[in-house]
Design a protein around this motif. Structure first.
Motif, PDB file in Angstrom:
ATOM      1  N   TYR A  37       0.831  -1.207   0.000  1.00 44.57           N
ATOM      2  CA  TYR A  37       0.000   0.000   0.000  1.00 44.57           C
ATOM      3  C   TYR A  37       0.866   1.257   0.000  1.00 44.57           C
ATOM      4  O   TYR A  37       0.629   2.193  -0.773  1.00 44.57           O
ATOM      5  CB  TYR A  37      -0.908  -0.014   1.222  1.00 44.57           C
ATOM      6  N   ARG A  38       1.906   1.272   0.838  1.00 38.58           N
ATOM      7  CA  ARG A  38       2.775   2.444   0.890  1.00 38.58           C
ATOM      8  C   ARG A  38       3.546   2.624  -0.414  1.00 38.58           C
ATOM      9  O   ARG A  38       3.743   3.749  -0.881  1.00 38.58           O
ATOM     10  CB  ARG A  38       3.732   2.334   2.071  1.00 38.58           C
ATOM     11  N   SER A  39       4.008   1.524  -1.005  1.00 39.95           N
ATOM     12  CA  SER A  39       4.724   1.645  -2.276  1.00 39.95           C
ATOM     13  C   SER A  39       3.797   2.158  -3.378  1.00 39.95           C
ATOM     14  O   SER A  39       4.222   2.917  -4.258  1.00 39.95           O
ATOM     15  CB  SER A  39       5.330   0.296  -2.676  1.00 39.95           C
ATOM     16  N   THR A  40       2.518   1.769  -3.317  1.00 41.61           N
ATOM     17  CA  THR A  40       1.548   2.249  -4.306  1.00 41.61           C
ATOM     18  C   THR A  40       1.329   3.745  -4.181  1.00 41.61           C
ATOM     19  O   THR A  40       1.268   4.471  -5.190  1.00 41.61           O
ATOM     20  CB  THR A  40       0.213   1.512  -4.145  1.00 41.61           C
ATOM     21  N   LEU A  41       1.224   4.238  -2.943  1.00 43.71           N
ATOM     22  CA  LEU A  41       1.051   5.672  -2.734  1.00 43.71           C
ATOM     23  C   LEU A  41       2.236   6.466  -3.278  1.00 43.71           C
ATOM     24  O   LEU A  41       2.056   7.497  -3.952  1.00 43.71           O
ATOM     25  CB  LEU A  41       0.877   5.958  -1.238  1.00 43.71           C
ATOM     26  N   TRP A  42       3.447   5.999  -3.012  1.00 44.90           N
ATOM     27  CA  TRP A  42       4.622   6.723  -3.487  1.00 44.90           C
ATOM     28  C   TRP A  42       4.788   6.576  -4.993  1.00 44.90           C
ATOM     29  O   TRP A  42       5.341   7.458  -5.661  1.00 44.90           O
ATOM     30  CB  TRP A  42       5.871   6.256  -2.746  1.00 44.90           C
ATOM     31  N   ARG A  43       4.313   5.472  -5.542  1.00 46.78           N
ATOM     32  CA  ARG A  43       4.335   5.311  -6.995  1.00 46.78           C
ATOM     33  C   ARG A  43       3.448   6.355  -7.650  1.00 46.78           C
ATOM     34  O   ARG A  43       3.789   6.919  -8.708  1.00 46.78           O
ATOM     35  CB  ARG A  43       3.854   3.907  -7.365  1.00 46.78           C
ATOM     36  N   GLN A  44       2.316   6.651  -7.026  1.00 46.82           N
ATOM     37  CA  GLN A  44       1.424   7.677  -7.562  1.00 46.82           C
ATOM     38  C   GLN A  44       2.084   9.058  -7.515  1.00 46.82           C
ATOM     39  O   GLN A  44       1.888   9.886  -8.412  1.00 46.82           O
ATOM     40  CB  GLN A  44       0.119   7.684  -6.767  1.00 46.82           C
ATOM     41  N   ARG A  45       2.879   9.317  -6.484  1.00 40.57           N
ATOM     42  CA  ARG A  45       3.594  10.586  -6.400  1.00 40.57           C
ATOM     43  C   ARG A  45       4.638  10.693  -7.521  1.00 40.57           C
ATOM     44  O   ARG A  45       4.862  11.772  -8.075  1.00 40.57           O
ATOM     45  CB  ARG A  45       4.266  10.729  -5.039  1.00 40.57           C
ATOM     46  N   LEU A  46       5.264   9.567  -7.852  1.00 34.28           N
ATOM     47  CA  LEU A  46       6.203   9.572  -8.976  1.00 34.28           C
ATOM     48  C   LEU A  46       5.479   9.900 -10.276  1.00 34.28           C
ATOM     49  O   LEU A  46       5.962  10.688 -11.093  1.00 34.28           O
ATOM     50  CB  LEU A  46       6.896   8.213  -9.095  1.00 34.28           C
ATOM     51  N   ASP A  47       4.332   9.291 -10.472  1.00 33.88           N
ATOM     52  CA  ASP A  47       3.566   9.536 -11.697  1.00 33.88           C
ATOM     53  C   ASP A  47       3.139  11.000 -11.794  1.00 33.88           C
ATOM     54  O   ASP A  47       3.098  11.571 -12.890  1.00 33.88           O
ATOM     55  CB  ASP A  47       2.333   8.625 -11.742  1.00 33.88           C
ATOM     56  N   THR A  48       2.839  11.609 -10.646  1.00 32.00           N
ATOM     57  CA  THR A  48       2.440  13.021 -10.646  1.00 32.00           C
ATOM     58  C   THR A  48       3.561  13.908 -11.159  1.00 32.00           C
ATOM     59  O   THR A  48       3.342  14.805 -11.989  1.00 32.00           O
ATOM     60  CB  THR A  48       2.042  13.455  -9.225  1.00 32.00           C
ATOM     61  N   THR A  49       4.787  13.662 -10.687  1.00 34.56           N
ATOM     62  CA  THR A  49       5.924  14.469 -11.140  1.00 34.56           C
ATOM     63  C   THR A  49       6.178  14.278 -12.628  1.00 34.56           C
ATOM     64  O   THR A  49       6.471  15.240 -13.350  1.00 34.56           O
ATOM     65  CB  THR A  49       7.190  14.090 -10.349  1.00 34.56           C
ATOM     66  N   ARG A  91      14.375  12.052  -5.639  1.00 32.61           N
ATOM     67  CA  ARG A  91      14.215  12.040  -4.179  1.00 32.61           C
ATOM     68  C   ARG A  91      12.997  11.218  -3.782  1.00 32.61           C
ATOM     69  O   ARG A  91      13.048  10.422  -2.839  1.00 32.61           O
ATOM     70  CB  ARG A  91      14.074  13.473  -3.669  1.00 32.61           C
ATOM     71  N   ARG A  92      11.891  11.383  -4.491  1.00 37.93           N
ATOM     72  CA  ARG A  92      10.685  10.608  -4.191  1.00 37.93           C
ATOM     73  C   ARG A  92      10.901   9.124  -4.454  1.00 37.93           C
ATOM     74  O   ARG A  92      10.381   8.264  -3.738  1.00 37.93           O
ATOM     75  CB  ARG A  92       9.509  11.122  -5.026  1.00 37.93           C
ATOM     76  N   TYR A  93      11.682   8.827  -5.475  1.00 43.70           N
ATOM     77  CA  TYR A  93      11.928   7.423  -5.812  1.00 43.70           C
ATOM     78  C   TYR A  93      12.678   6.713  -4.686  1.00 43.70           C
ATOM     79  O   TYR A  93      12.471   5.527  -4.452  1.00 43.70           O
ATOM     80  CB  TYR A  93      12.728   7.326  -7.111  1.00 43.70           C
ATOM     81  N   ARG A  94      13.554   7.413  -3.993  1.00 49.24           N
ATOM     82  CA  ARG A  94      14.293   6.785  -2.893  1.00 49.24           C
ATOM     83  C   ARG A  94      13.334   6.342  -1.791  1.00 49.24           C
ATOM     84  O   ARG A  94      13.521   5.277  -1.191  1.00 49.24           O
ATOM     85  CB  ARG A  94      15.325   7.757  -2.322  1.00 49.24           C
ATOM     86  N   TYR A  95      12.310   7.149  -1.512  1.00 44.67           N
ATOM     87  CA  TYR A  95      11.303   6.743  -0.542  1.00 44.67           C
ATOM     88  C   TYR A  95      10.477   5.575  -1.064  1.00 44.67           C
ATOM     89  O   TYR A  95      10.235   4.593  -0.363  1.00 44.67           O
ATOM     90  CB  TYR A  95      10.380   7.919  -0.205  1.00 44.67           C
ATOM     91  N   PHE A  96      10.033   5.692  -2.319  1.00 40.66           N
ATOM     92  CA  PHE A  96       9.254   4.610  -2.925  1.00 40.66           C
ATOM     93  C   PHE A  96      10.013   3.293  -2.897  1.00 40.66           C
ATOM     94  O   PHE A  96       9.451   2.231  -2.613  1.00 40.66           O
ATOM     95  CB  PHE A  96       8.913   4.996  -4.370  1.00 40.66           C
TER      96      PHE A  96
END
Length: 235
Positions: A37-49, A91-96
């Motif tokens: 679930y957390r990886s999915t949320l951060w994946r969406q943030r990557l797609d936004t950028t 930077r977001r990818y490192r969290y993802f």
């Protein structure tokens, strides 16, 4: 002989991962769901950028090709803006990658062996994957360096965005205000105010060449870390 056989049996037993109870298996399943679930949320943030980069590039292309007299400068400036988005996305990818790596680790060492041979505790010939996962929860850390994260996003998405930007820029100065007639005319059209066309084109070559070099360098870094089973690790 009996003592030697007994010692060998004990050594083999010690290498086996400890058995999980039904409650622990259930907890591990919920933990896996949480990491996915957390990886999915951060994946969406990557797609936004990435979407921001595509939209800004589209606007720059529309403005520059709106008329023959329109300036190609927006196509140059959008390259800097896309680079900013790429830095932010790295930077977001490192969290993802933290959540993705944990979920993938459980898939590889817990769920995959269970599906293959019914072993709920991982393959007996593997190292203690549970300890690696527990250590990662005790001492959270990034699983990938910033430069590798930058390179991955560059190779997988941004190299195509930057390629379209470069082609659009070259096409703009080749066809507007009319078809270019010679190489010298092409260079002259690339000039921006007091900056000569030679300097502008050289800056563009250095800009794109540097990014391609980073993409190649990080590709070899990823290959070196994940190239063989013996060197597999989280991240």
């Amino acid at each position: 002989m009996d003592a030697a056989a007994k010692d060998a049996t004990e050594d083999k037993t010690q290498k086996l991962p400890r058995e999980f109870s039904s409650a622990e298996i259930g907890a591990l399943a919920h933990l896996y769901r949480g990491e996915v679930y957390r990886s999915t949320l951060w994946r969406q943030r990557l797609d936004t950028t990435t979407n921001w980069s595509v939209v800004t590039l589209g606007i720059a292309v529309s403005v520059s090709f709106s008329s023959a007299e329109a300036s190609p400068i927006p196509l140059m400036l959008v390259g800097l803006l896309v680079l900013f988005f790429l830095l932010l996305e790295a930077r977001r990818y490192r969290y993802f990658n933290v959540w993705r790596a944990r979920a993938r680790w459980m898939e590889e060492h817990f769920y995959a062996p269970m599906l293959e041979d019914g072993n709920l505790n991982g393959a007996p010939d593997e190292e203690a994957w549970q300890k690696t996962l527990a250590r990662d929860y005790h001492y959270p850390r990034y699983h990938i360096s910033y430069i590798r994260a930058f390179g991955r996003r560059l190779r997988r998405s941004y190299v195509w965005i930057l390629a379209i930007q470069t082609i659009a820029y070259i096409g703009k100065i080749m066809v507007h205000p009319g078809p270019v007639g010679s190489l010298s005319e092409f260079i002259d059209r690339a000039a921006v105010g007091p900056v000569s066309g030679e300097i502008v084109l050289l800056a563009g070559i250095c800009y794109n060449g540097s990014l391609l070099a980073i993409a190649a360098y990080t590709y070899f870094l990823d290959s070196a870390k994940h190239g063989s089973k013996s060197t597999r690790s989280m991240g």
